[in-house]
Every structure is written in structure tokens, then in C-alpha cells.
Design an enzyme around this catalytic site. Structure first.
Site, PDB file in Angstrom:
ATOM      1  N   LYS A 234       1.018  -1.195  -0.195  1.00  0.00           N
ATOM      2  CA  LYS A 234       0.202  -0.158   0.002  1.00  0.00           C
ATOM      3  C   LYS A 234       0.926   1.425   0.000  1.00  0.00           C
ATOM      4  O   LYS A 234       1.549   1.194   0.923  1.00  0.00           O
ATOM      5  CB  LYS A 234      -0.744  -0.140   0.952  1.00  0.00           C
ATOM      6  CG  LYS A 234      -2.192   0.732   1.091  1.00  0.00           C
ATOM      7  CD  LYS A 234      -2.385   1.515   2.119  1.00  0.00           C
ATOM      8  CE  LYS A 234      -1.468   2.590   2.503  1.00  0.00           C
ATOM      9  NZ  LYS A 234      -1.122   3.704   1.632  1.00  0.00           N
TER      10      LYS A 234
ATOM     11  N   GLU B 131       9.729   1.835  10.259  1.00  0.00           N
ATOM     12  CA  GLU B 131      10.839   2.335  10.491  1.00  0.00           C
ATOM     13  C   GLU B 131       9.997   3.500  10.502  1.00  0.00           C
ATOM     14  O   GLU B 131       9.630   3.689   9.632  1.00  0.00           O
ATOM     15  CB  GLU B 131      11.399   2.231   8.823  1.00  0.00           C
ATOM     16  CG  GLU B 131      12.288   0.706   8.246  1.00  0.00           C
ATOM     17  CD  GLU B 131      13.440   0.591   9.003  1.00  0.00           C
ATOM     18  OE1 GLU B 131      14.378   1.604   9.312  1.00  0.00           O
ATOM     19  OE2 GLU B 131      13.943  -0.681   8.982  1.00  0.00           O
TER      20      GLU B 131
ATOM     21  N   CYS C 238      14.100  10.849   6.495  1.00  0.00           N
ATOM     22  CA  CYS C 238      13.994  10.214   8.456  1.00  0.00           C
ATOM     23  C   CYS C 238      15.545  10.163   8.503  1.00  0.00           C
ATOM     24  O   CYS C 238      15.807  11.023   9.585  1.00  0.00           O
ATOM     25  CB  CYS C 238      13.095   8.816   8.828  1.00  0.00           C
ATOM     26  SG  CYS C 238      13.757   7.318   8.165  1.00  0.00           S
TER      27      CYS C 238
ATOM     28  N   GLU D 266      10.509  16.255  14.440  1.00  0.00           N
ATOM     29  CA  GLU D 266      11.652  15.918  13.054  1.00  0.00           C
ATOM     30  C   GLU D 266      10.652  17.207  12.427  1.00  0.00           C
ATOM     31  O   GLU D 266       9.714  17.605  11.450  1.00  0.00           O
ATOM     32  CB  GLU D 266      11.080  14.345  12.350  1.00  0.00           C
ATOM     33  CG  GLU D 266      11.634  13.577  11.822  1.00  0.00           C
ATOM     34  CD  GLU D 266      10.845  12.514  11.333  1.00  0.00           C
ATOM     35  OE1 GLU D 266      10.148  12.431  11.707  1.00  0.00           O
ATOM     36  OE2 GLU D 266      11.940  11.697  10.381  1.00  0.00           O
TER      37      GLU D 266
HETATM   38  P1  ADP Z   1       3.649  11.103   6.905  1.00  0.00           P
HETATM   39  O1  ADP Z   1       3.398  11.831   8.222  1.00  0.00           O
HETATM   40  O2  ADP Z   1       5.064  11.360   6.713  1.00  0.00           O
HETATM   41  O3  ADP Z   1       2.440  10.977   5.793  1.00  0.00           O
HETATM   42  P2  ADP Z   1       2.242   8.770   7.388  1.00  0.00           P
HETATM   43  O4  ADP Z   1       2.960   8.147   8.927  1.00  0.00           O
HETATM   44  O5  ADP Z   1       1.462   9.705   7.373  1.00  0.00           O
HETATM   45  O6  ADP Z   1       3.376   9.567   7.105  1.00  0.00           O
HETATM   46  O7  ADP Z   1       2.751   8.195   6.066  1.00  0.00           O
HETATM   47  C1  ADP Z   1       3.269   6.728   6.106  1.00  0.00           C
HETATM   48  C2  ADP Z   1       2.233   5.644   5.796  1.00  0.00           C
HETATM   49  O8  ADP Z   1       1.279   5.392   5.938  1.00  0.00           O
HETATM   50  C3  ADP Z   1       1.503   6.141   4.119  1.00  0.00           C
HETATM   51  O9  ADP Z   1       1.712   4.850   2.700  1.00  0.00           O
HETATM   52  C4  ADP Z   1      -0.066   6.440   4.729  1.00  0.00           C
HETATM   53  O10 ADP Z   1      -1.475   6.169   4.038  1.00  0.00           O
HETATM   54  C5  ADP Z   1      -0.119   5.489   5.698  1.00  0.00           C
HETATM   55  N1  ADP Z   1      -1.073   5.322   6.346  1.00  0.00           N
HETATM   56  C6  ADP Z   1      -1.056   6.798   7.499  1.00  0.00           C
HETATM   57  N2  ADP Z   1      -2.697   6.355   8.906  1.00  0.00           N
HETATM   58  C7  ADP Z   1      -2.535   4.876   8.826  1.00  0.00           C
HETATM   59  C8  ADP Z   1      -3.124   4.124   9.084  1.00  0.00           C
HETATM   60  N3  ADP Z   1      -4.358   5.021  10.125  1.00  0.00           N
HETATM   61  N4  ADP Z   1      -2.880   2.887   8.867  1.00  0.00           N
HETATM   62  C9  ADP Z   1      -2.490   2.569   8.012  1.00  0.00           C
HETATM   63  N5  ADP Z   1      -1.594   3.124   7.039  1.00  0.00           N
HETATM   64  C10 ADP Z   1      -1.443   4.513   7.650  1.00  0.00           C
END
Ligand code: ADP
Length: 490
Positions: free
Chosen positions: A184, A260, A294, A391
Site C-alpha cells: 500500500k 521504520e 527520516c 522532526e
Molecule cells: P507522513 O506523516 O510522513 O505522511 P504517515 O505515517 O502518515 O507519514 O504515512 C506513511 C504511510 O502510512 C502512508 O502510506 C500512509 O498512507 C500510511 N498510513 C497513515 N495512517 C495509516 C493508518 N492509520 N493505517 C495504515 N496506514 C496508514
């Protein structure tokens, strides 16, 4: 870069979900838009997967699992190797695609094709080297065999900042190990993953071994996949808050997890450092990907005797950085991923200045179309400033000072994160002490970039669990089985 070639590259990207070897629309028929952060323009529309699509993708991965696990390691490796070769042939297209959907300067996208592609090659070579061990038990009554087996269906969630490398760093070891997967990608940058999935198909990957679900509702789609008892492994790269939430969700199924997460890298410059090397290292550690990594140096901690000179020298460099769309020649400061990222940089710099820091260059949003923040140096950053805690994920170089090695180490470790640390010193003994004393998963000693496919990438503390890349990377997708047989002479 001509608009025609940009359009041709975008048109070559599949816009569906990859499920069981075929591209298809979302069950709901919904789609979502992908934007170019340099202009805000919609560049592509892709399928917006829902819960039923996540389930279908996992069904496909489960069904393809046994045959892929039995496929000869050499054959698995050769699929990845062919994908590596195809990626090299099309490297200009993939680089352009990344710049269009994520914004990074084209030269950096080219570097990411090299770095991200290398995971395909590295793990293609590892495919035939997964080994176990054999021995006599301590009592002498039996023979022990320790063997390695694919963990089973994996769910791989990737972030937007390195659209290629974050995908290949998970996909390549998972497939090499004999696992099948659902990936995903981040909703902000799904195109590169779609392109790579098609490339793997072209390289001969059997149907269902890799499935891709793009979605604008990551949480809704991921929850049921993670809760499905057939899933065996969750690998995530992204923010620490989302990682923590996913770890809780993964606990119910006692899933294997690789996480990560965020970083807050210290960059230590000692009084005996080679300042030329430290400045060059700082430019890489801070401004690669416009600070959106990161591994980006977040806190420059500089000995008080050299702080002024270091600040002046980095400021002279940063002042000259060309700002522009990533496709323009020579650009160093491309757009940030979205407006939220620009506001975060504004808030962090504002807070630091409010507590007494001084802006040496930049310090503001760039007034132009898109989401740009100027290359910035702030110095005299005081303890308690938010920029030391959070960050930054933007092109802001924040300088504080220290008086001696003990203070430097204490400041460096004063964070819940522990991904990477950088240190510049000419004293080899001090370097060795720092390796021992810094709470970090990775360390750049007199270098500003550390990532490569042969290295075990990962953090300690709240920066994560597990390692990606290197000899360690494949073990995240293998489970150890121990078998005892009677001693043949008793
Ligand atoms: P950033 O803040 O850098 O966008 P995120 O942690 O929000 O980082 O996003 C990293 C990945 O995690 C993306 O693929 C995002 O779609 C996914 N993501 C965000 N929230 C969720 C969730 N609740 N469950 C699963 N995947 C998620």
C-alpha cells in the site's frame, strides 16, 4: 523537460489496483487525484481502493503463497534481477515520474533510481544464500537442524518521501524470501509503486505474488488486512504515531513487524573536525530530498569554538541554492510535499526565533506557485525549542552549541528517537567512543549520507524495530524452524 515527455511518462503508469496479476478499478469505482507539489496540478488519477479491495488483494497473496514459496530461489532471484535491469533501462522515466509526483530535484530522483534499484539487485543475489545450520544437541542425543522459511503473506506500507526505494526495500526482500505481499503506497505518491509493480510483472513475477492497493483511506483499508488471521507480517515505514498505532493493531494477530519510524538525527561537529568535510557532509545530511528524510540531520550540535565559522560556511552554501521545480536544471530546493509541511517549517523556525535563535538565511515560505520553503540556517537555537524535539522534514539547518564531549553526547541522546547520528572529528579514539555512546541504529562518522542496499538500515528507541537491507534485511521475512532428530548412533 518537455511537457510531452512528462505526459508520456505519466500515461505509462497503470491506474488500477493490481490484484492477482490483473489491473482493475476499485470495487466502488472511486478514484483519487495525484498532484505535482511544485504546481499543485493534478497529474494523474488512480483507483481508490476500499476494504473489499484490500481483502481481494490479500486473498490473491494468500493463494499465490505456497507456489511462490516452493519456487526455486534462483528463479525468484532472477525475476528481481530482470526487474533491476528493466529499471536501469527506464531510469530516466522512473526518475521523472518521482520528481513529478513527489517534487524532489531530478538529480536526486536519478540517485534514488540507483539506490532504490540496488535493493532489487542486492536481494536477487541474496535469494540463493539463505542458509540454516546443523549440529548435535548439547546432550548428544540428537541432531538439530535450523532452517529458514518464508513468514507468509506480508502487508507493506510505504511513505511518500522515497517513492521507489521505500517500496523496493520491502518488496525485494519479501519476494526473495519466498513471501507474497500486498503493498500500500502513500496516497501522495502512488505512481512509482504502480510503475514498479508493472515492471516486476514484465520481469516474470507470477500472478498474485505482489498486489498493490492504492487508497486515500489508508486506515480504513489497512485495519481489516492487519486483523486478517492469514496475514503474517506487517512492514511499515512512516511516522512514529502511525507506527505505534499499527503495532497495537498488529498485537492482536501477534504479527511479525518491521517498523521504520521517525528520526531526530544529531549532527556533531567537534573542535578538531575537518570543517570542509563537515560542511560538505552537512549539505548532504540536511538538504538531500529537501530535508524530507527520516535520516536528515535535524540538530546540528557544534563545538562552541567552531560554531561561528561552521554557521558562516553553511550559510554561504545555502544562500546559493537554486529554488525551483525539480525538473529544472540545477535545482537544490524543490517543493515540500504539501502545505502542511511548509506550515510545520514556519512554526518550528518561528518557535526557535521566539526563544532567541537567529536566522542567518531563509526563514520563510517562498512566494510562488507550489509549496516551497526557503533553504534556511538558524543558529543559537536554545534548549526547549520545538525544532530540537520534532522532526523538521524540511530544508532548515538548526545549530546549537556544546562545550565538551560529554555534553555533546548527552544532547545527542536527549531524544526518544535513535535512527541515525552523524559526527565529524579527526580523533579516532573519540570516534570509537561515540560509536559506543550514541543511542542510534546507524552512524555516519565523517560522512553525511549512510544509506546503501548492503547496510542494515533501522533504528533504536522509538525510531523502530527491525532492519531493512543488508544481510539482515531478508531475515525480517524469514522465520526460523528448529527440528530435532534422534542421534543416528544411539
Ligand atoms: P507522513 O506523516 O510522513 O505522511 P504517515 O505515517 O502518515 O507519514 O504515512 C506513511 C504511510 O502510512 C502512508 O502510506 C500512509 O498512507 C500510511 N498510513 C497513515 N495512517 C495509516 C493508518 N492509520 N493505517 C495504515 N496506514 C496508514
Amino acid at each position: 523537460m518537455s511537457q510531452a515527455s512528462e505526459q508520456a511518462v505519466l500515461d505509462a503508469v497503470p491506474d488500477g489496483l493490481l490484484v492477482g496479476g490483473g489491473w482493475r478499478p476499485a470495487a466502488s469505482g472511486r478514484t483519487f487525484d495525484v498532484h505535482d507539489p511544485a504546481t499543485g496540478a493534478v497529474i494523474r488519477t488512480v483507483a481508490d481502493g476500499g476494504v473489499e479491495d484490500g481483502a481481494a488483494a490479500l486473498d490473491a497473496a494468500v493463494e499465490a503463497g505456497p507456489a511462490w514459496a516452493r519456487t526455486a530461489p534462483r528463479v525468484r532471484g532472477e525475476v528481481l534481477r530482470r526487474a533491476f535491469d528493466l529499471l536501469q533501462q527506464r531510469r530516466d522515466d522512473v526518475a521523472l515520474l518521482m520528481t513529478l509526483e513527489m517534487g524532489k530535484p531530478l538529480a536526486e530522483s536519478q540517485a534514488e533510481v540507483t539506490y532504490g534499484g540496488e535493493f532489487l539487485r542486492w536481494f536477487s543475489e541474496e535469494a540463493v544464500r539463505v542458509a540454516g545450520r546443523y549440529g548435535t544437541n548439547p546432550e548428544g542425543t540428537g541432531r538439530m537442524t535450523v532452517s529458514q522459511h518464508p513468514v507468509g503473506p506480508c502487508y507493506l506500507i510505504t511513505p511518500w518521501n522515497f517513492p521507489l526505494a521505500m517500496a523496493t526495500r520491502k518488496i525485494a526482500p519479501a519476494l526473495t524470501a519466498g513471501c507474497t505481499a500486498v503493498v500500500k503506497p502513500a496516497e501522495l505518491t502512488p505512481l512509482t509503486t504502480l510503475y514498479v509493480a508493472e515492471l516486476l510483472r514484465e520481469a516474470g513475477l507470477p500472478d498474485g505474488v505482489l498486489n498493490v492497493v492504492t487508497t486515500s483511506t489508508a486506515g480504513d483499508v489497512s485495519g481489516p488486512v492487519i486483523a486478517d488471521p492469514r496475514l503474517r507480517k506487517l512492514s511499515f515505514t512512516g511516522s512514529t504515531p502511525v507506527g505505534k498505532q499499527l503495532l497495537k493493531q498488529a498485537a492482536d494477530g501477534v504479527l511479525r513487524t518491521s517498523m521504520e519510524l521517525g528520526g531526530n538525527a544529531p549532527f556533531l561537529v567537534f573542535e578538531d573536525a575537518d570543517l570542509d568535510a563537515a560542511v560538505a557532509g552537512a549539505m548532504l545530511a540536511k538538504f538531500r530530498n529537501v530535508g524530507q528524510a527520516c535520516t536528515a540531520a535535524n540538530r546540528f550540535l557544534v563545538h562552541e569554538r567552531v560554531a561561528e565559522e561552521f554557521a558562516a560556511r553553511v550559510t554561504a552554501e545555502v544562500r546559493g541554492f537554486p529554488v525551483g521545480r525539480g525538473t529544472e536544471e540545477g535545482v537544490r530546493i524543490g517543493p515540500l510535499i504539501d502545505d502542511r509541511a511548509v506550515r510545520k517549517a514556519e512554526d518550528l523556525v518561528g518557535d526557535a526565533v521566539g526563544r532567541g535563535a537567529e536566522v542567518l538565511t531563509g526563514g520563510a515560505r517562498v512566494e510562488r506557485e507550489g509549496t516551497f520553503y526557503a533553504g534556511t540556517v538558524v543558529t543559537g537555537v536554545r534548549p526547549g525549542s520545538e525544532i530540537l524535539r520534532q522532526e523538521i522534514f524540511g530544508p532548515v539547518l538548526s545549530i546549537s552549541t556544546f562545550g565538551d564531549e560529554d555534553e555533546a553526547v548527552a544532547l545527542a541522546n536527549d531524544t526518544e528517537y535513535g535512527l541515525v547520528s552523524y559526527a565529524f572529528t579527526r580523533d579516532a579514539d573519540r570516534g570509537q567512543r561515540l560509536v559506543d555512546r550514541l543511542e542510534t541504529g546507524m552512524m555516519g562518522l565523517n560522512v553525511g549520507v549512510i544509506s546503501n542496499a548492503g547496510a542494515p538500515f533501522g533504528g533504536v528507541k522509538q525510531s523502530g524495530i527491525g532492519r531493512e537491507g543488508g544481510l539482515e534485511g531478508i531475515h525480517e521475512y524469514l522465520s526460523t524452524k528448529y527440528t530435532l532428530t534422534p542421534d543416528p548412533y544411539r
